[in-house]
Design an enzyme around this catalytic site. Sequence first.
Site, PDB file in Angstrom:
ATOM      1  N   HIS A  53      15.467 -82.852  17.720  1.00 37.15           N
ATOM      2  CA  HIS A  53      14.672 -84.081  17.806  1.00 37.15           C
ATOM      3  C   HIS A  53      15.276 -85.096  18.774  1.00 37.15           C
ATOM      4  O   HIS A  53      15.259 -86.289  18.524  1.00 37.15           O
ATOM      5  CB  HIS A  53      14.497 -84.695  16.412  1.00 37.15           C
ATOM      6  CG  HIS A  53      14.025 -83.696  15.405  1.00 37.15           C
ATOM      7  ND1 HIS A  53      12.750 -83.170  15.420  1.00 37.15           N
ATOM      8  CD2 HIS A  53      14.674 -83.082  14.380  1.00 37.15           C
ATOM      9  CE1 HIS A  53      12.633 -82.299  14.432  1.00 37.15           C
ATOM     10  NE2 HIS A  53      13.781 -82.227  13.794  1.00 37.15           N
ATOM     11  N   ASP A  60      10.049 -76.504  17.389  1.00 35.45           N
ATOM     12  CA  ASP A  60       9.838 -77.338  16.206  1.00 35.45           C
ATOM     13  C   ASP A  60       8.348 -77.533  15.933  1.00 35.45           C
ATOM     14  O   ASP A  60       7.886 -77.403  14.799  1.00 35.45           O
ATOM     15  CB  ASP A  60      10.536 -78.693  16.400  1.00 35.45           C
ATOM     16  CG  ASP A  60      10.303 -79.642  15.254  1.00 35.45           C
ATOM     17  OD1 ASP A  60      10.818 -79.379  14.152  1.00 35.45           O
ATOM     18  OD2 ASP A  60       9.597 -80.655  15.447  1.00 35.45           O
ATOM     19  N   GLU A 100      14.933 -71.065   9.336  1.00 35.73           N
ATOM     20  CA  GLU A 100      15.799 -71.052  10.521  1.00 35.73           C
ATOM     21  C   GLU A 100      16.289 -69.639  10.817  1.00 35.73           C
ATOM     22  O   GLU A 100      16.299 -69.199  11.975  1.00 35.73           O
ATOM     23  CB  GLU A 100      16.992 -71.989  10.322  1.00 35.73           C
ATOM     24  CG  GLU A 100      16.637 -73.451  10.186  1.00 35.73           C
ATOM     25  CD  GLU A 100      16.286 -74.148  11.488  1.00 35.73           C
ATOM     26  OE1 GLU A 100      16.330 -73.516  12.568  1.00 35.73           O
ATOM     27  OE2 GLU A 100      15.976 -75.354  11.419  1.00 35.73           O
ATOM     28  N   ASP A 139      18.949 -75.713  16.692  1.00 35.50           N
ATOM     29  CA  ASP A 139      19.480 -76.971  16.173  1.00 35.50           C
ATOM     30  C   ASP A 139      20.064 -76.793  14.775  1.00 35.50           C
ATOM     31  O   ASP A 139      20.488 -77.756  14.155  1.00 35.50           O
ATOM     32  CB  ASP A 139      18.426 -78.078  16.198  1.00 35.50           C
ATOM     33  CG  ASP A 139      17.198 -77.775  15.360  1.00 35.50           C
ATOM     34  OD1 ASP A 139      17.208 -76.821  14.558  1.00 35.50           O
ATOM     35  OD2 ASP A 139      16.198 -78.505  15.514  1.00 35.50           O
ATOM     36  N   ASP A 157      13.446 -72.493  15.900  1.00 39.97           N
ATOM     37  CA  ASP A 157      13.439 -73.549  14.885  1.00 39.97           C
ATOM     38  C   ASP A 157      12.679 -73.063  13.666  1.00 39.97           C
ATOM     39  O   ASP A 157      11.855 -72.150  13.751  1.00 39.97           O
ATOM     40  CB  ASP A 157      12.810 -74.838  15.415  1.00 39.97           C
ATOM     41  CG  ASP A 157      13.332 -76.080  14.701  1.00 39.97           C
ATOM     42  OD1 ASP A 157      14.232 -75.965  13.830  1.00 39.97           O
ATOM     43  OD2 ASP A 157      12.849 -77.177  14.995  1.00 39.97           O
ATOM     44  N   GLY A 158      12.978 -73.688  12.547  1.00 39.23           N
ATOM     45  CA  GLY A 158      12.299 -73.405  11.302  1.00 39.23           C
ATOM     46  C   GLY A 158      11.804 -74.701  10.692  1.00 39.23           C
ATOM     47  O   GLY A 158      12.303 -75.780  10.999  1.00 39.23           O
TER      48      GLY A 158
END
Length: 160
Positions: free
Chosen positions: A121, A131, A43, A65, A7-8
């Site tokens: 999320h 995240d 990302e 994601d 994740d970023g």
Amino acid sequence: MITVSTDGSCLRNPGGAIGWAWANHDGSSASGGHPSGTNQVAELMAVLEAICSHPGDQPLVIQADSQYAIKCSSEWVAGWKRKGWRTAGGGPVQNLALIQSIEAAIADRPGPVSFVWVRGHRGDEFNERADELAGIAARGVRDGVPVPAAVVAPEPDVLF
């Protein structure tokens, strides 16, 4: 098989501090950041760092994601390369250096790399961990307390 979630994080898009992270499903993880960037750069950095941190011939599955990061790394890259790193509309590919680095890392890795999209999320344990780590890294860079991009080993099993 190795499964890693990436994740970023970008605190102000574009131009704010960014953080990236990967969380291996074995419990290890790494994160880092940069003072300025975009959510897409964060990302892509997470994907690149995950690939580079998991060399070897075992299959590597990256769960992300970000449809953008997945498609840049696995679908669009071949067409862009074929077209001299130009988009279908003839324009330059955004984030080209990162995308080329991902392509090279995948090509240099003896084992295959595949991608799986996960909804962000939504309670996926490893996506949530990546995240969280990316956000911590971005805030650390913003606040002048950078988080080193070191691998955090999983907790050893305790036998009683």
